[in-house]
Scaffold this motif. Structure first.
Motif, PDB file in Angstrom:
ATOM      1  N   ASN A   1     -14.665  -2.203 -27.190  1.00 31.60           N
ATOM      2  CA  ASN A   1     -14.172  -0.932 -26.649  1.00 31.60           C
ATOM      3  C   ASN A   1     -13.102  -0.295 -27.526  1.00 31.60           C
ATOM      4  N   GLY A   2     -12.853  -0.889 -28.677  1.00 32.69           N
ATOM      5  CA  GLY A   2     -11.777  -0.378 -29.533  1.00 32.69           C
ATOM      6  C   GLY A   2     -12.283   0.562 -30.609  1.00 32.69           C
ATOM      7  N   ASN A   3     -11.320   1.247 -31.219  1.00 37.20           N
ATOM      8  CA  ASN A   3     -11.623   2.230 -32.253  1.00 37.20           C
ATOM      9  C   ASN A   3     -10.715   1.964 -33.455  1.00 37.20           C
ATOM     10  N   ARG A   4     -11.321   1.846 -34.636  1.00 34.99           N
ATOM     11  CA  ARG A   4     -10.542   1.474 -35.820  1.00 34.99           C
ATOM     12  C   ARG A   4      -9.979   2.670 -36.573  1.00 34.99           C
TER      13      ARG A   4
ATOM     14  N   ASN B   1      -7.861  -2.269 -45.019  1.00 36.89           N
ATOM     15  CA  ASN B   1      -7.832  -2.679 -43.614  1.00 36.89           C
ATOM     16  C   ASN B   1      -6.391  -2.578 -43.103  1.00 36.89           C
ATOM     17  N   PHE B   2      -6.185  -1.905 -42.011  1.00 35.11           N
ATOM     18  CA  PHE B   2      -4.857  -1.650 -41.412  1.00 35.11           C
ATOM     19  C   PHE B   2      -4.018  -0.696 -42.268  1.00 35.11           C
ATOM     20  N   GLY B   3      -4.626  -0.135 -43.321  1.00 30.59           N
ATOM     21  CA  GLY B   3      -3.863   0.632 -44.310  1.00 30.59           C
ATOM     22  C   GLY B   3      -3.304   1.950 -43.823  1.00 30.59           C
ATOM     23  N   LYS B   4      -3.840   2.499 -42.740  1.00 31.74           N
ATOM     24  CA  LYS B   4      -3.353   3.791 -42.269  1.00 31.74           C
ATOM     25  C   LYS B   4      -1.995   3.664 -41.581  1.00 31.74           C
ATOM     26  N   VAL B   5      -1.746   2.490 -41.026  1.00 35.25           N
ATOM     27  CA  VAL B   5      -0.525   2.318 -40.217  1.00 35.25           C
ATOM     28  C   VAL B   5       0.726   2.588 -41.043  1.00 35.25           C
ATOM     29  N   GLY B   6       0.764   2.063 -42.246  1.00 39.34           N
ATOM     30  CA  GLY B   6       1.971   2.167 -43.061  1.00 39.34           C
ATOM     31  C   GLY B   6       2.210   3.532 -43.682  1.00 39.34           C
TER      32      GLY B   6
ATOM     33  N   THR C   1      -9.872  -3.670 -34.929  1.00 39.03           N
ATOM     34  CA  THR C   1      -9.542  -3.607 -36.357  1.00 39.03           C
ATOM     35  C   THR C   1      -9.407  -5.011 -36.953  1.00 39.03           C
ATOM     36  N   VAL C   2      -8.852  -5.933 -36.180  1.00 36.00           N
ATOM     37  CA  VAL C   2      -8.799  -7.333 -36.625  1.00 36.00           C
ATOM     38  C   VAL C   2     -10.223  -7.831 -36.855  1.00 36.00           C
ATOM     39  N   GLN C   3     -11.095  -7.524 -35.900  1.00 32.94           N
ATOM     40  CA  GLN C   3     -12.477  -7.993 -36.022  1.00 32.94           C
ATOM     41  C   GLN C   3     -13.165  -7.347 -37.236  1.00 32.94           C
ATOM     42  N   GLY C   4     -12.825  -6.084 -37.477  1.00 28.26           N
ATOM     43  CA  GLY C   4     -13.353  -5.404 -38.655  1.00 28.26           C
ATOM     44  C   GLY C   4     -12.912  -6.098 -39.936  1.00 28.26           C
ATOM     45  N   LEU C   5     -11.645  -6.443 -39.999  1.00 31.32           N
ATOM     46  CA  LEU C   5     -11.101  -7.148 -41.166  1.00 31.32           C
ATOM     47  C   LEU C   5     -11.826  -8.478 -41.382  1.00 31.32           C
TER      48      LEU C   5
END
Ligand code: ATP
Ligand code: MG
Length: 270
Positions: free
Chosen positions: A150-153, A179-184, A199-203
């Motif tokens: 149900n999540g969105n990356r 991966n996770f690069g947008k946060v910073g 996103t963890v699962q995507g990574l």
């Protein structure tokens, strides 16, 4: 009767054939091997037990002297089992990669009746649970699996096209640049737990797929068979892996009962 047991880092899998020669499969948590013993005691018709997996020694401490024990090395059992399950579904690959996503991940090259372990990564099912737990507090695999679906990356992962704004991209723009690069690099915002876990699962899926593809290219192999309980009922992870594999021009293969390859191999070894 004979059974096969694969005592893995997280889960202990049991496989046997019923009267109709149908596979019966069951799992126990590897941190509760006493429950395996109780289950064996409840099935007095069991005479032979094939065992494999990294927790074999601990399992034998609990069940030894009970029955006739037949040990087989983990990778032998897994490949024996996966070959059986592939053939059962009508797949007969001359050459393929086998990627086993357990607690950690092992990658094998299989050719006819031979195989070698070509590599692996510590990124696996344990990473999925560990990182999800650390980032959201959720530790239950089934809950993690459902939340990921149900999540969105989009607001967390940085795609190639996000960097190359308004320009042609040098590689497929939908590939993950970071991966996770947008946060910073974007204004901080609160991300729902579903999005973090997706996103963890995507990574996890992308690291495993990228590595598998590199080995597939080195070996000049088209098909990559993905197995292991991390994929159990986990369509979101399977989709991440399938899409990434296809984007990189290889063919992903998923089979039934894949999490039990080791247990099936241990059973066949008796
Ligand atoms: P390894 O082969 O690395 O020793 P393993 O054989 O225990 O480990 P698998 O059973 O193939 O590995 O997969 C374990 C992973 O499957 C877990 O890390 C988790 O992501 C997932 N999983 C699936 N079902 C469950 C469950 N009921 N409880 C915990 N984890 C589960
Ligand atoms: Mg395993």
């Amino acid at each position: 009767k004979a059974i096969g047991i694969d005592a893995g880092g997280t889960l202990t899998k049991v496989a046997y054939l019923d009267q109709n020669n149908e596979l019966v499969l069951t799992t126990f948590p590897s941190n509760d091997l006493q429950s395996v013993k109780s289950w064996i005691i409840d099935h007095p018709d069991i005479e032979d037990i094939g065992v494999t997996g990294g927790r074999t020694e601990q399992l034998l401490d609990v069940i030894k002297t009970m029955k006739s024990i037949h040990y087989i090395v983990e990778f032998e059992a897994t490949l024996k089992g996966v070959r059986f399950l592939l053939n059962k579904e009508g797949y007969f690959f001359e050459r393929s990669m086998i990627t086993n996503i357990g607690t950690g991940t092992s990658i094998h090259y299989m050719e006819d009746n031979t195989h070698i372990r070509v590599g692996g990564t510590g990124v696996g099912g344990g990473t999925l649970i560990g990182l999800s737990a650390l980032t959201t507090g959720i530790t239950d695999y089934n809950e993690i699996r459902e939340m990921a679906a149900n999540g969105n990356r989009e607001s967390i992962d940085l795609l190639v096209k996000d960097i190359y704004q308004g320009m042609d991209t040098p590689i497929d723009g939908h590939l993950t640049a970071s991966n996770f690069g947008k946060v910073g690099i974007t204004q901080s915002m609160k991300h729902p737990a579903e999005d973090i876990i997706a996103t963890v699962q995507g990574l996890v899926g992308e690291v495993i797929t990228t590595l598998s593809i590199q080995y597939a290219e080195e070996k000049n192999v088209q098909h990559i068979v993905y197995i292991g309980s991390t994929l159990s009922n986990n369509d979101h992870l399977a989709r991440v892996i399938a899409n990434y594999t296809r984007t990189k021009k290889h063919t992903p293969v998923f089979i039934n009962d894949h999490g039990f390859s080791g247990a099936v191999g241990a059973l066949l070894n008796i």
